[in-house]
Design a protein around this motif. Structure first.
Motif, mmCIF file in Angstrom:
data_model
loop_
_atom_site.group_PDB
_atom_site.id
_atom_site.type_symbol
_atom_site.label_atom_id
_atom_site.label_comp_id
_atom_site.label_asym_id
_atom_site.label_seq_id
_atom_site.Cartn_x
_atom_site.Cartn_y
_atom_site.Cartn_z
ATOM 1 N N THR A 162 -37.874 -16.236 70.270
ATOM 2 C CA THR A 162 -37.915 -17.060 69.067
ATOM 3 C C THR A 162 -37.704 -16.176 67.854
ATOM 4 O O THR A 162 -38.414 -15.184 67.672
ATOM 5 C CB THR A 162 -39.266 -17.787 68.957
ATOM 6 N N ALA A 163 -36.736 -16.522 67.028
ATOM 7 C CA ALA A 163 -36.463 -15.735 65.831
ATOM 8 C C ALA A 163 -37.686 -15.732 64.930
ATOM 9 O O ALA A 163 -38.357 -16.747 64.758
ATOM 10 C CB ALA A 163 -35.261 -16.315 65.095
ATOM 11 N N LEU B 247 -46.744 -10.543 69.656
ATOM 12 C CA LEU B 247 -47.577 -11.653 70.100
ATOM 13 C C LEU B 247 -48.068 -12.502 68.933
ATOM 14 O O LEU B 247 -47.949 -13.725 68.934
ATOM 15 C CB LEU B 247 -48.765 -11.104 70.892
ATOM 16 N N TYR B 248 -48.639 -11.867 67.916
ATOM 17 C CA TYR B 248 -49.228 -12.627 66.815
ATOM 18 C C TYR B 248 -48.163 -13.268 65.926
ATOM 19 O O TYR B 248 -48.379 -14.354 65.382
ATOM 20 C CB TYR B 248 -50.151 -11.730 65.992
ATOM 21 N N LYS B 249 -47.025 -12.634 65.790
ATOM 22 C CA LYS B 249 -45.945 -13.249 65.015
ATOM 23 C C LYS B 249 -45.398 -14.484 65.727
ATOM 24 O O LYS B 249 -44.956 -15.436 65.080
ATOM 25 C CB LYS B 249 -44.831 -12.225 64.759
ATOM 26 N N SER B 250 -45.416 -14.477 67.061
ATOM 27 C CA SER B 250 -45.009 -15.662 67.818
ATOM 28 C C SER B 250 -45.974 -16.811 67.554
ATOM 29 O O SER B 250 -45.564 -17.950 67.329
ATOM 30 C CB SER B 250 -44.977 -15.347 69.321
ATOM 31 N N ILE B 251 -47.265 -16.525 67.564
ATOM 32 C CA ILE B 251 -48.274 -17.548 67.319
ATOM 33 C C ILE B 251 -48.189 -18.070 65.890
ATOM 34 O O ILE B 251 -48.399 -19.259 65.625
ATOM 35 C CB ILE B 251 -49.669 -16.972 67.615
ATOM 36 N N ALA B 252 -47.872 -17.188 64.947
ATOM 37 C CA ALA B 252 -47.839 -17.561 63.534
ATOM 38 C C ALA B 252 -46.770 -18.594 63.214
ATOM 39 O O ALA B 252 -46.759 -19.147 62.115
ATOM 40 C CB ALA B 252 -47.635 -16.315 62.669
ATOM 41 N N PHE C 12 -33.344 -14.216 62.413
ATOM 42 C CA PHE C 12 -32.343 -14.370 63.471
ATOM 43 C C PHE C 12 -32.687 -13.456 64.638
ATOM 44 O O PHE C 12 -33.200 -12.346 64.452
ATOM 45 C CB PHE C 12 -30.957 -14.016 62.934
ATOM 46 N N SER C 13 -32.414 -13.916 65.863
ATOM 47 C CA SER C 13 -32.602 -13.069 67.044
ATOM 48 C C SER C 13 -31.495 -13.335 68.057
ATOM 49 O O SER C 13 -30.918 -14.422 68.095
ATOM 50 C CB SER C 13 -33.970 -13.319 67.694
ATOM 51 N N TRP C 14 -31.210 -12.335 68.865
ATOM 52 C CA TRP C 14 -30.162 -12.434 69.879
ATOM 53 C C TRP C 14 -30.630 -11.673 71.114
ATOM 54 O O TRP C 14 -30.868 -10.471 71.061
ATOM 55 C CB TRP C 14 -28.859 -11.846 69.344
ATOM 56 N N THR C 15 -30.803 -12.381 72.213
ATOM 57 C CA THR C 15 -31.183 -11.778 73.481
ATOM 58 C C THR C 15 -29.986 -11.825 74.417
ATOM 59 O O THR C 15 -29.413 -12.891 74.651
ATOM 60 C CB THR C 15 -32.358 -12.526 74.124
ATOM 61 N N ILE C 16 -29.623 -10.672 74.956
ATOM 62 C CA ILE C 16 -28.441 -10.562 75.817
ATOM 63 C C ILE C 16 -28.874 -10.143 77.218
ATOM 64 O O ILE C 16 -29.459 -9.077 77.400
ATOM 65 C CB ILE C 16 -27.441 -9.527 75.260
ATOM 66 N N LEU C 17 -28.628 -10.989 78.198
ATOM 67 C CA LEU C 17 -28.918 -10.665 79.586
ATOM 68 C C LEU C 17 -27.684 -9.985 80.166
ATOM 69 O O LEU C 17 -26.957 -10.537 80.982
ATOM 70 C CB LEU C 17 -29.280 -11.938 80.352
#
Length: 720
Positions: A133-134, A140-145, A648-653
């Motif tokens: 999630t961007a 962890l805490y930024k995800s919850i926020a 913005f985020s980009w995850t590349i498998l």
């Protein structure tokens, strides 16, 4: 923006030039035991990040790089987990039949105020979902926020929940309290979690009305649970824009051990992206983090686990006074340690027993902390002892009892013109009882209470809780009323050891409509009444404050499957909070300067299997924060401009053994203001000069390469 483009171009090269392994496809259909199709069931290969969801007709098409013998699993809420181990070449044209799970009715929990962010009870979450999630920046805490009910954090980035300060939120690992869960950072720099989110099997989060089992929190609790078993041996490394990491698991019969180590050095990152800051640093921010867990299976459903974490932080930074030219070299050194050991046994009779001990220790040594040539040292420790037992006597009734003790110590010395040495030692002892009653098929009642004794003010407190869950068709209605208390901040306690326990009574009402596993609508209202808050009168700390916090949170999330290879997910969140409190040196009730009345977020995520990518975009908004301008009449008489940021985020498998993750916060470069500092003396014109409070670096860029060195799965830092 040019630097950001360079980062993503490098990531793109890894995607387009990486070795793409030959893929296999698993097709089939998911049905219930009445042969009806199940839509949006999770189908995934254990130990990998490969997974998909069934469509409206129950069909699925899973593409994977895995070879040889694999374990395919399928799950859906209210059904037993399906699992099959077979050579991948034989897994085709499958008919998966999911059977209802009657135990699901027995162990349902009251959902008011609660979010389960990761775990198998509500839905399967793959290894990278939480932090793709961007705006989460892999933390962890930024995800919850990003959830509704959260205030946009201050410059320190710590959790602020429904009108409460960050001091009012507590973290637990395997039921044991964590004294210090954040890293220490320079001023106006966001703190991060000491723990990686990937090391936990289940992540719960409660914003209010939580179980009487938890104490010493006025706003929220975050229980985290590690795995009881980790049967896969694997190792991996990570190469990140600000450091290096390594981790792995060694498994054996009836046990396993896992480790993770990370070294962070901001020097290369800052020198490349923010070269103008170089003169301010004698030693850039550095940290060394190490974690280890040992798991032993002592018998049938009997587990002994030990978890260890250590963090070392150092930096030397030149600081200049806001309204003078006095310069000092802030020299910061910190050690932070956490250790717990837990035993859990489930008996065939239905009796469950738990015992645990946890030790937390933090040491800080700061030179030139506030003024030139001063020295501050602190030493804080906590011992947490806990035992509990529970038994379900029938499908209608479950009883739980437990007791615990928190033994705490805090000492400081401060040397300047006057040497100060203070310390406080105390304990908090509690006994709790919980009663879960399944009154009908769709009605759950929880009656619980906690008896607590604190040695500081030699006080006893009874802390009751009532919670109700009612399911009608696709809607879950929940409510909770509970009383909670918490010891005030150590910074005040060392000046008056007789301060009372701050307390709050919480009321929570919730309605959630889960139309499908993807589409969820949730509305929740709350009211909190505060009493015995810490106040400051004539230089003396007292317990004469009170206040309230009330509001409403809205959440809507949905997912759209486009063909067999694409998925689009979005979440809309909004929070309204009205909060006032009389505390510290405020003689009247005011809205605290760390609060924002309106908070909203739009979270988008797009997954494309052909591109082997997950793209995320998050836009967050908050109304202005109140602050006190001494040039105006009244108290807390001004507000900052609105807050807005686009992340913005980009995850590349990129390969079955390579994950690339890149993110950028505040990509539009907005100059958000968090408040103002004013000079204590007026200028020649009789005005007080003020300066805005801003982030030290208004943007943050991250890129990481997570590489598996053994095993079949990509190294996703989930080495635990």
């Amino acid at each position: 923006m040019i630097r950001l483009s360079v980062i993503f171009f490098v990531a793109f090269l890894f995607l387009t030039t990486g070795i793409i392994a030959q893929t296999s496809r698993i097709k089939g259909v998911v049905l219930d035991d009445k042969k009806n199709p199940i839509a949006y069931a999770n189908i995934y290969i254990e130990g990998t990040i490969d997974g998909t969801s069934s469509e409206e007709d129950g069909s699925f098409d899973l593409e994977t790089n895995a070879k040889g013998t694999v374990t395919l699993k399928a799950s859906f809420v209210g059904y037993k987990l399906y699992s099959i181990t077979e050579d991948i070449s034989k897994l085709n044209n499958l008919t998966i039949v999911l059977k209802e799970d009657p135990t699901n009715l027995k162990e349902v929990v009251v959902s008011a105020g609660n979010y389960q962010l990761k775990g198998t009870n509500m839905e399967k979450t793959n290894a990278v979902e939480l932090v793709t999630t961007a705006g989460s920046e892999g933390d962890l805490y930024k995800s919850i926020a990003l959830l509704p009910g959260m205030q946009i954090g201050g410059t320190d980035g710590k959790l602020q929940v429904r009108g409460g300060s960050s001091h009012e939120s507590q973290t637990y690992i395997d039921e044991m309290h964590v004294m210090k869960a954040y890293t220490s950072m320079p001023a106006n720099t966001t703190s991060r979690s000491v723990f990686s989110p990937f090391i936990f099997e289940t992540i719960n989060f409660s914003m209010g009305g939580y179980s009487s089992e938890y104490s010493q929190s006025l706003s929220s609790v975050l229980p985290l649970y590690t795995k009881d078993e980790s049967p896969i041996t694997k190792t991996g490394i990570s190469i990140m824009s600000a450091g290096l990491g390594a981790g792995g698991t060694k498994a054996w019969d009836k046990g396993s051990t896992s480790f993770e180590a990370n070294y962070t050095n901001m020097a290369p990152y800052s020198k490349l992206l923010f070269p103008s800051e170089k003169p301010e640093w004698d030693k850039y921010y550095q940290s060394l983090q190490a974690s280890n867990q040992v798991r032993l299976e002592l018998g049938d459903k009997a587990y002994l686990k030990t978890f260890f974490s250590y963090n070392k932080t150092m930096f030397k930074k030149k600081e200049t006074g806001l309204f003078d030219d006095i310069q000092r070299k802030l020299d910061f050194d910190e050690d932070n340690l956490y250790l717990n050991s837990t035993f859990n046994k489930k008996f065939k009779s239905g009796f469950n027993y738990f015992a645990g001990a946890a030790f937390s220790w933090n040491r800080q040594d700061i030179k030139n902390a506030r003024i030139l040539n001063d020295a501050f040292k602190s030493n804080e420790s906590e011992l947490h002892l806990k035992t509990k037992a529970s038994k379900r006597y029938s499908s209608l009734y479950k009883l739980g009892v437990g007791m615990e003790s928190l033994i705490k110590s805090y000492e400081i010395t401060y040397k300047s013109d006057d040497d100060v040495s203070r310390k406080v030692h105390h304990s908090i002892n509690g006994l709790f009882v919980t009663n879960d009653l399944n009154l009908t098929y769709n009605l759950l009642l929880n009656l619980s209470s906690r008896l607590e004794y604190t040695t500081l003010d030699k006080s006893w407190a009874v802390l009751p809780r009532i919670a109700l869950n009612y399911n009608v068709k696709d809607v879950t209605l929940s409510g909770a009323i509970g009383k909670y208390q918490q010891t005030t901040n150590n910074d005040y306690l060392i000046y008056n050891k007789n301060l009372a326990q701050e307390n709050t009574t919480q009321y929570v009402l919730s309605a959630q409509n889960a139309i499908t596993q993807f589409r969820v609508f949730r509305i929740e209202a709350y009211y909190k009444k505060y009493n015995k808050l810490t106040t400051l009168y004539n230089g003396m700390y007292q317990s004469g404050g009170d206040g309230y916090s009330k509001g409403i949170d809205l959440l809507y999330k949905d997912g759209i499957v486009k063909g067999k290879n694409q998925m689009f997910e979005y979440m809309l969140g909004y929070s309204f909070n009205d909060s006032k409190r009389k505390y510290l040196d405020y003689s009247d009730k005011i809205m605290p300067p760390y609060l924002t009345k309106h908070n909203a977020s739009v979270i988008l995520k797009y997954s494309n299997q052909k591109l082997k990518s997950i793209f995320g975009l998050t836009n967050r908004f908050a109304s202005g924060r109140p602050y006190h301008d001494p040039n105006k009449e009244g108290v807390m008489n001004s507000k900052t401009p609105v807050y807005n940021t686009l992340d913005f985020s980009w995850t590349i498998l990129a390969h079955k053994k390579l994950i690339i993750y890149a993110s950028a916060s505040n990509i539009l470069g907005r100059d958000n203001i968090y408040g103002y500092n004013y000079n204590s003396a007026p200028n020649a014109q009789g005005k007080y000069d003020g300066k805005p409070v801003k982030m030290y670096q208004k943007q943050f860029f991250f890129i990481g390469f997570f590489i598996s060195l053994s095993g079949k799965a990509a190294y996703d830092v989930s080495s635990f």
